[in-house]
Design a protein around this motif. Structure first.
Motif, PDB file in Angstrom:
ATOM      1  N   VAL A  28      -7.059   1.474   0.308  1.00 33.04           N
ATOM      2  CA  VAL A  28      -6.514   0.232  -0.246  1.00 33.04           C
ATOM      3  C   VAL A  28      -5.868   0.517  -1.600  1.00 33.04           C
ATOM      4  O   VAL A  28      -4.744   0.078  -1.879  1.00 33.04           O
ATOM      5  N   ALA A  29      -6.579   1.263  -2.446  1.00 36.09           N
ATOM      6  CA  ALA A  29      -6.039   1.598  -3.768  1.00 36.09           C
ATOM      7  C   ALA A  29      -4.768   2.430  -3.647  1.00 36.09           C
ATOM      8  O   ALA A  29      -3.806   2.220  -4.397  1.00 36.09           O
ATOM      9  N   ALA A  30      -4.753   3.355  -2.705  1.00 33.77           N
ATOM     10  CA  ALA A  30      -3.559   4.187  -2.512  1.00 33.77           C
ATOM     11  C   ALA A  30      -2.360   3.345  -2.103  1.00 33.77           C
ATOM     12  O   ALA A  30      -1.227   3.601  -2.540  1.00 33.77           O
ATOM     13  N   ALA A  31      -2.590   2.333  -1.280  1.00 29.78           N
ATOM     14  CA  ALA A  31      -1.489   1.456  -0.868  1.00 29.78           C
ATOM     15  C   ALA A  31      -0.958   0.654  -2.045  1.00 29.78           C
ATOM     16  O   ALA A  31       0.257   0.451  -2.179  1.00 29.78           O
ATOM     17  N   VAL A  32      -1.850   0.171  -2.910  1.00 30.38           N
ATOM     18  CA  VAL A  32      -1.430  -0.567  -4.103  1.00 30.38           C
ATOM     19  C   VAL A  32      -0.567   0.320  -4.994  1.00 30.38           C
ATOM     20  O   VAL A  32       0.537  -0.067  -5.421  1.00 30.38           O
ATOM     21  N   VAL A  33      -1.063   1.525  -5.291  1.00 35.97           N
ATOM     22  CA  VAL A  33      -0.342   2.422  -6.196  1.00 35.97           C
ATOM     23  C   VAL A  33       0.975   2.864  -5.567  1.00 35.97           C
ATOM     24  O   VAL A  33       2.011   2.925  -6.248  1.00 35.97           O
ATOM     25  N   SER A  34       0.955   3.146  -4.272  1.00 34.72           N
ATOM     26  CA  SER A  34       2.192   3.547  -3.593  1.00 34.72           C
ATOM     27  C   SER A  34       3.232   2.427  -3.644  1.00 34.72           C
ATOM     28  O   SER A  34       4.423   2.688  -3.826  1.00 34.72           O
ATOM     29  N   SER A  35       2.783   1.190  -3.511  1.00 34.70           N
ATOM     30  CA  SER A  35       3.715   0.058  -3.593  1.00 34.70           C
ATOM     31  C   SER A  35       4.385  -0.005  -4.954  1.00 34.70           C
ATOM     32  O   SER A  35       5.583  -0.291  -5.058  1.00 34.70           O
ATOM     33  N   LEU A  36       3.628   0.261  -6.011  1.00 30.77           N
ATOM     34  CA  LEU A  36       4.166   0.174  -7.371  1.00 30.77           C
ATOM     35  C   LEU A  36       5.043   1.358  -7.733  1.00 30.77           C
ATOM     36  O   LEU A  36       5.925   1.238  -8.592  1.00 30.77           O
ATOM     37  N   THR A  37       4.797   2.500  -7.108  1.00 34.87           N
ATOM     38  CA  THR A  37       5.553   3.705  -7.450  1.00 34.87           C
ATOM     39  C   THR A  37       6.658   4.006  -6.450  1.00 34.87           C
ATOM     40  O   THR A  37       7.288   5.053  -6.513  1.00 34.87           O
ATOM     41  N   ASP A  38       6.877   3.103  -5.524  1.00 34.09           N
ATOM     42  CA  ASP A  38       7.899   3.269  -4.496  1.00 34.09           C
ATOM     43  C   ASP A  38       9.288   3.210  -5.141  1.00 34.09           C
ATOM     44  O   ASP A  38       9.782   2.145  -5.495  1.00 34.09           O
ATOM     45  N   LYS A  39       9.924   4.374  -5.266  1.00 34.45           N
ATOM     46  CA  LYS A  39      11.202   4.449  -5.978  1.00 34.45           C
ATOM     47  C   LYS A  39      12.301   3.674  -5.260  1.00 34.45           C
ATOM     48  O   LYS A  39      13.215   3.132  -5.895  1.00 34.45           O
ATOM     49  N   ASN A  40      12.239   3.630  -3.947  1.00 27.91           N
ATOM     50  CA  ASN A  40      13.284   2.948  -3.190  1.00 27.91           C
ATOM     51  C   ASN A  40      12.994   1.471  -2.969  1.00 27.91           C
ATOM     52  O   ASN A  40      13.766   0.760  -2.332  1.00 27.91           O
ATOM     53  N   ARG A  41      11.836   1.025  -3.481  1.00 25.21           N
ATOM     54  CA  ARG A  41      11.455  -0.374  -3.359  1.00 25.21           C
ATOM     55  C   ARG A  41      11.397  -0.824  -1.895  1.00 25.21           C
ATOM     56  O   ARG A  41      11.682  -1.970  -1.573  1.00 25.21           O
ATOM     57  N   ASP A  42      11.035   0.101  -0.993  1.00 25.83           N
ATOM     58  CA  ASP A  42      10.968  -0.257   0.424  1.00 25.83           C
ATOM     59  C   ASP A  42       9.872  -1.277   0.694  1.00 25.83           C
ATOM     60  O   ASP A  42       9.911  -1.978   1.709  1.00 25.83           O
ATOM     61  N   THR A  43       8.873  -1.359  -0.163  1.00 26.96           N
ATOM     62  CA  THR A  43       7.747  -2.265   0.089  1.00 26.96           C
ATOM     63  C   THR A  43       7.996  -3.680  -0.431  1.00 26.96           C
ATOM     64  O   THR A  43       7.210  -4.576  -0.137  1.00 26.96           O
ATOM     65  N   VAL A  44       9.041  -3.889  -1.203  1.00 26.88           N
ATOM     66  CA  VAL A  44       9.315  -5.208  -1.757  1.00 26.88           C
ATOM     67  C   VAL A  44       9.664  -6.188  -0.631  1.00 26.88           C
ATOM     68  O   VAL A  44      10.414  -5.874   0.283  1.00 26.88           O
ATOM     69  N   HIS A  45       9.070  -7.382  -0.728  1.00 27.46           N
ATOM     70  CA  HIS A  45       9.266  -8.450   0.256  1.00 27.46           C
ATOM     71  C   HIS A  45       8.777  -8.041   1.656  1.00 27.46           C
ATOM     72  O   HIS A  45       9.326  -8.477   2.663  1.00 27.46           O
ATOM     73  N   ASN A  46       7.730  -7.209   1.683  1.00 25.01           N
ATOM     74  CA  ASN A  46       7.117  -6.822   2.939  1.00 25.01           C
ATOM     75  C   ASN A  46       5.618  -7.121   2.909  1.00 25.01           C
ATOM     76  O   ASN A  46       4.978  -7.055   1.852  1.00 25.01           O
ATOM     77  N   THR A  47       5.077  -7.451   4.065  1.00 23.94           N
ATOM     78  CA  THR A  47       3.649  -7.709   4.232  1.00 23.94           C
ATOM     79  C   THR A  47       3.074  -6.634   5.145  1.00 23.94           C
ATOM     80  O   THR A  47       3.627  -6.364   6.222  1.00 23.94           O
ATOM     81  N   TYR A  48       1.976  -6.019   4.703  1.00 25.93           N
ATOM     82  CA  TYR A  48       1.405  -4.896   5.440  1.00 25.93           C
ATOM     83  C   TYR A  48      -0.072  -5.130   5.752  1.00 25.93           C
ATOM     84  O   TYR A  48      -0.812  -5.699   4.939  1.00 25.93           O
ATOM     85  N   ASP A  49      -0.489  -4.629   6.914  1.00 26.97           N
ATOM     86  CA  ASP A  49      -1.909  -4.557   7.234  1.00 26.97           C
ATOM     87  C   ASP A  49      -2.480  -3.267   6.660  1.00 26.97           C
ATOM     88  O   ASP A  49      -1.796  -2.237   6.602  1.00 26.97           O
ATOM     89  N   LEU A  50      -3.736  -3.328   6.254  1.00 33.98           N
ATOM     90  CA  LEU A  50      -4.483  -2.146   5.845  1.00 33.98           C
ATOM     91  C   LEU A  50      -5.711  -2.068   6.741  1.00 33.98           C
ATOM     92  O   LEU A  50      -6.613  -2.905   6.642  1.00 33.98           O
ATOM     93  N   ALA A  51      -5.741  -1.090   7.630  1.00 34.79           N
ATOM     94  CA  ALA A  51      -6.819  -0.982   8.614  1.00 34.79           C
ATOM     95  C   ALA A  51      -7.014   0.478   8.986  1.00 34.79           C
ATOM     96  O   ALA A  51      -6.035   1.219   9.165  1.00 34.79           O
ATOM     97  N   GLY A  52      -8.271   0.868   9.095  1.00 36.84           N
ATOM     98  CA  GLY A  52      -8.585   2.242   9.438  1.00 36.84           C
ATOM     99  C   GLY A  52      -8.408   2.536  10.915  1.00 36.84           C
ATOM    100  O   GLY A  52      -8.030   1.668  11.708  1.00 36.84           O
ATOM    101  N   PRO A  53      -8.718   3.765  11.343  1.00 37.01           N
ATOM    102  CA  PRO A  53      -8.486   4.168  12.735  1.00 37.01           C
ATOM    103  C   PRO A  53      -9.539   3.683  13.726  1.00 37.01           C
ATOM    104  O   PRO A  53      -9.320   3.752  14.932  1.00 37.01           O
ATOM    105  N   ASP A  54     -10.688   3.210  13.225  1.00 36.94           N
ATOM    106  CA  ASP A  54     -11.792   2.839  14.113  1.00 36.94           C
ATOM    107  C   ASP A  54     -11.896   1.329  14.276  1.00 36.94           C
ATOM    108  O   ASP A  54     -11.890   0.589  13.284  1.00 36.94           O
ATOM    109  N   VAL A  55     -12.025   0.884  15.525  1.00 40.42           N
ATOM    110  CA  VAL A  55     -12.280  -0.526  15.834  1.00 40.42           C
ATOM    111  C   VAL A  55     -13.689  -0.629  16.397  1.00 40.42           C
ATOM    112  O   VAL A  55     -13.995  -0.028  17.429  1.00 40.42           O
TER     113      VAL A  55
END
Length: 324
Positions: free
Chosen positions: A197-224
């Motif tokens: 979760v923390a990595a996704a937050v930091v990656s969103s802020l450091t995304d040079k191309n702003r690909d994450t702006v105006h996008n909604t993402y799920d955060l979910a691990g590999p196990d159900v």
């Protein structure tokens, strides 16, 4: 980050917030964390680029002073329980709806455009959502999306990690009780690690191309896993095999009501039972593009065993008994 990047982290003193602040500090960000009591954030004082400020974020003037001069804001504010109300209770309204409105308004006033907003997996699956919690999270998302800011919304499933209040709770209960009556036993979850979760937050802020702006993402691990399977995993990790009894909905709601009457934060509420009417797993949402997601089956048992497993003395006694 090429230059010092100023980030206001709302909820930075909490379980997820601490992980976010740690990763932001490693990325070189200058972090501000508001808290009602400085003692609640003392664990952040060792971070060299983190400034802890005593402030009431629900005071509009105080919030404006915190927002002014920042490059970005991370909103981690959230509560799991609230008084009853329609469409949701006051605690949910205050933290999930009114605060995002006040925050986005303040950011616009102070010309701070970048916002990473933490929501919840399950938002948008049903309309209307089955619980007050999900309905308030839905309305909070709508406020963020309508703000005109450069927002990114992250929707984590249940979050696990060494200091979580989810798996640790169940591990502790399995050590105490041979029988576990369980609401929502067949509800499926897709746990995500706090570090991811923390990595996704930091990656969103450091995304040079702003690909994450105006996008909604799920955060979910590999196990159900179902909740029953998660509790059984917790028991196995700490060396016990409790009898897990799934409760029908009426009994689960009664259990939640009784727990709401207990002093302090309840372990379960009727609204939690309502939330578990839908699975807490990914559906059609896009997964945040991390290189790797931690497995709860692999990552959780070691820290659960370390905290709740047999002590060295118990192990010594067991060895002595086996040799007698």
């Amino acid at each position: 980050m090429s230059k010092p990047f100023k980030v206001l982290v709302i909820g930075g003193a909490g379980f997820i917030g601490q992980a976010v602040c740690n990763q932001l500090a490693r990325a070189g960000a200058q972090i501000t964390v508001p808290t009602r009591r400085l003692a609640h954030a003392k664990h952040l004082l060792t971070l060299p680029t983190c400034r802890v400020v005593q402030a009431n974020i629900h005071d509009r003037a105080a919030l404006g002073r915190l927002v002014a001069g920042q490059d970005a804001v991370v909103n981690l504010l959230g509560v799991l329980h609230s008084r009853r109300g329609k469409p949701y209770g006051q605690e949910f309204r205050t933290n999930h709806v009114e605060f995002p409105k006040a925050l986005t308004t303040s950011m616009i006033q102070h010309r701070v455009k970048r916002l990473v907003h933490i929501s919840a997996l399950g938002v948008g699956v049903q309309n209307p959502a089955p619980s007050m919690y999900l309905r308030s999270k839905t309305d909070g998302e709508a406020i963020v999306k309508d703000s005109g800011l450069a927002w990114t919304i992250l929707r984590p499933s249940v979050v696990f990690g060494p200091d979580d209040r989810f798996l640790n709770l169940f591990a502790g209960l399995t050590k105490l009780f041979p029988v576990i009556p369980l609401a929502g036993a067949n509800t499926r979850f897709q746990p995500v690690s706090v570090s991811d979760v923390a990595a996704a937050v930091v990656s969103s802020l450091t995304d040079k191309n702003r690909d994450t702006v105006h996008n909604t993402y799920d955060l979910a691990g590999p196990d159900v896993l179902t909740l029953k399977e998660l509790v059984a995993m917790c028991g196995k990790a700490v060396g016990v095999s409790p009898w897990i009894v799934g409760l029908p909905v009426p009994a689960a709601k009664a259990q939640g009501f009784l727990m709401e009457l207990a002093p302090g934060a309840p372990l379960m509420s009727r609204d939690n039972v309502d939330s578990m009417r839908i699975d807490n797993v990914r559906t059609a949402g896009q997964l945040f593009p991390l290189a790797h997601y931690d497995s709860v089956r692999v990552s959780a048992p070691p820290y659960l065993a370390a905290r709740f497993g047999p002590s060295e003395l118990d192990q010594y006694r067991n060895r002595r008994q086996s040799t007698d």
